[in-house]
Each structure stands twice: as structure tokens, then as C-alpha cells.
Design a protein around this motif. Structure first.
Motif, PDB file in Angstrom:
ATOM      1  N   GLY A  56       0.778  -1.226   0.000  1.00  0.00           N
ATOM      2  CA  GLY A  56       0.000   0.000   0.000  1.00  0.00           C
ATOM      3  C   GLY A  56       0.811   1.278   0.000  1.00  0.00           C
ATOM      4  N   GLY A  57       2.130   1.175   0.110  1.00  0.00           N
ATOM      5  CA  GLY A  57       2.957   2.377   0.115  1.00  0.00           C
ATOM      6  C   GLY A  57       3.333   2.833   1.507  1.00  0.00           C
ATOM      7  N   PRO A  58       3.898   4.033   1.606  1.00  0.00           N
ATOM      8  CA  PRO A  58       4.462   4.518   2.865  1.00  0.00           C
ATOM      9  C   PRO A  58       3.479   5.232   3.793  1.00  0.00           C
ATOM     10  CG  PRO A  58       4.939   6.077   1.134  1.00  0.00           C
ATOM     11  CD  PRO A  58       4.232   4.906   0.479  1.00  0.00           C
ATOM     12  N   HIS A  59       2.212   5.150   3.510  1.00  0.00           N
ATOM     13  CA  HIS A  59       1.229   5.954   4.236  1.00  0.00           C
ATOM     14  C   HIS A  59       1.024   5.540   5.692  1.00  0.00           C
ATOM     15  CE1 HIS A  59       0.508   7.427   0.261  1.00  0.00           C
ATOM     16  NE2 HIS A  59       0.220   6.200  -0.135  1.00  0.00           N
ATOM     17  N   PHE A  60       1.178   4.246   5.989  1.00  0.00           N
ATOM     18  CA  PHE A  60       0.957   3.758   7.342  1.00  0.00           C
ATOM     19  C   PHE A  60       2.175   2.968   7.788  1.00  0.00           C
ATOM     20  CE2 PHE A  60      -3.246   4.136   5.412  1.00  0.00           C
ATOM     21  CZ  PHE A  60      -3.836   5.016   6.307  1.00  0.00           C
ATOM     22  N   GLN A  61       2.591   3.173   9.027  1.00  0.00           N
ATOM     23  CA  GLN A  61       3.774   2.520   9.574  1.00  0.00           C
ATOM     24  C   GLN A  61       3.379   1.482  10.614  1.00  0.00           C
ATOM     25  OE1 GLN A  61       6.848   3.519   8.288  1.00  0.00           O
ATOM     26  NE2 GLN A  61       5.474   4.665   6.964  1.00  0.00           N
ATOM     27  N   HIS A  62       4.154   0.405  10.672  1.00  0.00           N
ATOM     28  CA  HIS A  62       3.962  -0.593  11.724  1.00  0.00           C
ATOM     29  C   HIS A  62       4.439  -0.011  13.045  1.00  0.00           C
ATOM     30  CE1 HIS A  62       3.131  -3.648   8.744  1.00  0.00           C
ATOM     31  NE2 HIS A  62       4.209  -3.295   8.099  1.00  0.00           N
ATOM     32  N   ASN A  63       3.860  -0.490  14.143  1.00  0.00           N
ATOM     33  CA  ASN A  63       4.354  -0.106  15.460  1.00  0.00           C
ATOM     34  C   ASN A  63       4.175  -1.272  16.414  1.00  0.00           C
ATOM     35  OD1 ASN A  63       1.782   0.133  16.944  1.00  0.00           O
ATOM     36  ND2 ASN A  63       1.415   1.881  15.590  1.00  0.00           N
ATOM     37  N   GLU A  64       4.669  -1.117  17.626  1.00  0.00           N
ATOM     38  CA  GLU A  64       4.695  -2.201  18.604  1.00  0.00           C
ATOM     39  C   GLU A  64       3.313  -2.591  19.130  1.00  0.00           C
ATOM     40  OE1 GLU A  64       6.675   0.458  18.564  1.00  0.00           O
ATOM     41  OE2 GLU A  64       8.667  -0.416  18.316  1.00  0.00           O
ATOM     42  N   SER A  65       2.281  -1.837  18.779  1.00  0.00           N
ATOM     43  CA  SER A  65       0.957  -2.208  19.270  1.00  0.00           C
ATOM     44  C   SER A  65       0.444  -3.484  18.598  1.00  0.00           C
ATOM     45  CB  SER A  65      -0.039  -1.066  19.078  1.00  0.00           C
ATOM     46  OG  SER A  65      -0.247  -0.819  17.703  1.00  0.00           O
ATOM     47  N   PHE A  66       1.117  -3.923  17.550  1.00  0.00           N
ATOM     48  CA  PHE A  66       0.838  -5.216  16.934  1.00  0.00           C
ATOM     49  C   PHE A  66       2.145  -5.984  16.876  1.00  0.00           C
ATOM     50  CE2 PHE A  66       1.149  -8.130  13.437  1.00  0.00           C
ATOM     51  CZ  PHE A  66       0.010  -8.899  13.589  1.00  0.00           C
ATOM     52  N   SER A  67       2.106  -7.251  17.284  1.00  0.00           N
ATOM     53  CA  SER A  67       3.297  -8.091  17.169  1.00  0.00           C
ATOM     54  C   SER A  67       2.873  -9.535  16.999  1.00  0.00           C
ATOM     55  CB  SER A  67       4.188  -7.962  18.411  1.00  0.00           C
ATOM     56  OG  SER A  67       3.518  -8.458  19.552  1.00  0.00           O
ATOM     57  N   PHE A  68       3.793 -10.310  16.457  1.00  0.00           N
ATOM     58  CA  PHE A  68       3.650 -11.762  16.449  1.00  0.00           C
ATOM     59  C   PHE A  68       4.403 -12.273  17.665  1.00  0.00           C
ATOM     60  CE2 PHE A  68       3.044 -11.123  11.845  1.00  0.00           C
ATOM     61  CZ  PHE A  68       1.957 -11.945  11.611  1.00  0.00           C
TER      62      PHE A  68
END
Length: 159
Positions: free
Chosen positions: A66-78
Motif C-alpha cells: 500500500g505504500g508509505p502511508h501507514f507505519q507498523h508499530n509495537e501495538s501489533f506483534s507476532f
């Protein structure tokens, strides 16, 4: 895609690379269908990889370029449960050694910004030990670690 619930992860054009890395690194992981864009879109062209279906340790996922619009963060993890130090080391080193980064208490990030908890089953059991003093010693030892050291946790548990 047959799962009723699927984790969707956003990438900057390299979802297929991520899916292939996960499939090579984690047991019970695989790459499924690769869907190409039927037309141009804001961050790509017709024919570019748009969506990749994959599984990570049995969890169905899709990677969306989807491009650079949204960044991953620590609120989601495996969170990956490991059985011993060798498995803990192998998975940790695969993530961190593949342009990832270390964090604290068994957490690390892969090169795409996805957070992972590489968690020995022993740690989970020790933190719920009925001997609360032993659990506290394990917790305090863990708080000073990056990658989890099972032998150090076992020593802390014994006191």
C-alpha cells in the motif's frame, strides 16, 4: 483465501519479500497466492504485486503493498513460542540478522518494521509460577534482557 479472519499487514512494495522471509524462517509458514494489480493505483502500476497471501506459524496473513502511508508499530506483534534456547536463538538471529533490530524483553523488529516477541515457553510458565517470589525474580531478570536467555531465567527462578 479461505480463512474467515486474516491479518493484513501493510508494506511499501516488498510484501512478497517479507512473506518469503517469514516462510523460510518460521515453521508452519508458507507463501500462497500472489495477486497483481489489475490497474494503476496511488503507489504502483498495473501488474505490480498488490497482495500476497501467506501464513506465519499457522496464522493466515495478507501483505498489502500500500505504500508509505501507514507505519507498523509495537501495538501489533507476532508472539512466537519457542521450546529451547537453540530455537530462540535461531529465530531471534534470523530476524535481527536480516536487517532487523533488537528491543527489550524478547522483542525485536524485522526489517519491515513488524514487531516479534520471541518467547520461550519456559518464560511464560515461570511468570505464572505459584511461587510469586520466583516469578518476580524471573520477571526482574527478563527486564534486563534483549534476547531471552533461558539459563539465566532458570537460575533466577531457583534463586
Amino acid at each position: 483465501m479461505t480463512a474467515k479472519n486474516t491479518v493484513c499487514l501493510w508494506y511499501r512494495g516488498d510484501a512478497l519479500d517479507a512473506a518469503q522471509f517469514y516462510a523460510q524462517t518460521f515453521p508452519d509458514s508458507s507463501v500462497g497466492a500472489v495477486h497483481r494489480a489489475p490497474g494503476d493505483y496511488p503507489d504502483g502500476k498495473q501488474g505490480d504485486v498488490l497482495v500476497v497471501e501467506f501464513n506465519v506459524a499457522g496464522v493466515p496473513c495478507i501483505g498489502l503493498n500500500g505504500g508509505p502511508h501507514f507505519q507498523h508499530n509495537e501495538s501489533f506483534s507476532f508472539q512466537i513460542a519457542t521450546d529451547d534456547q537453540a530455537e530462540t536463538d535461531r529465530l531471534w538471529n534470523a530476524i535481527v540478522g536480516h536487517r532487523g533490530q533488537e528491543s527489550a524483553c524478547g522483542w525485536c523488529k524485522d526489517r519491515w518494521g513488524i514487531s516479534w516477541q520471541i518467547t520461550p515457553r519456559m518464560l511464560t510458565a515461570a511468570l505464572s509460577d505459584p511461587d510469586r517470589a520466583a516469578a518476580k525474580r524471573v520477571f526482574e531478570a527478563m527486564m534486563g534482557m534483549t534476547k531471552i536467555d533461558i539459563a539465566a531465567l532458570e537460575a533466577a527462578r531457583k534463586g
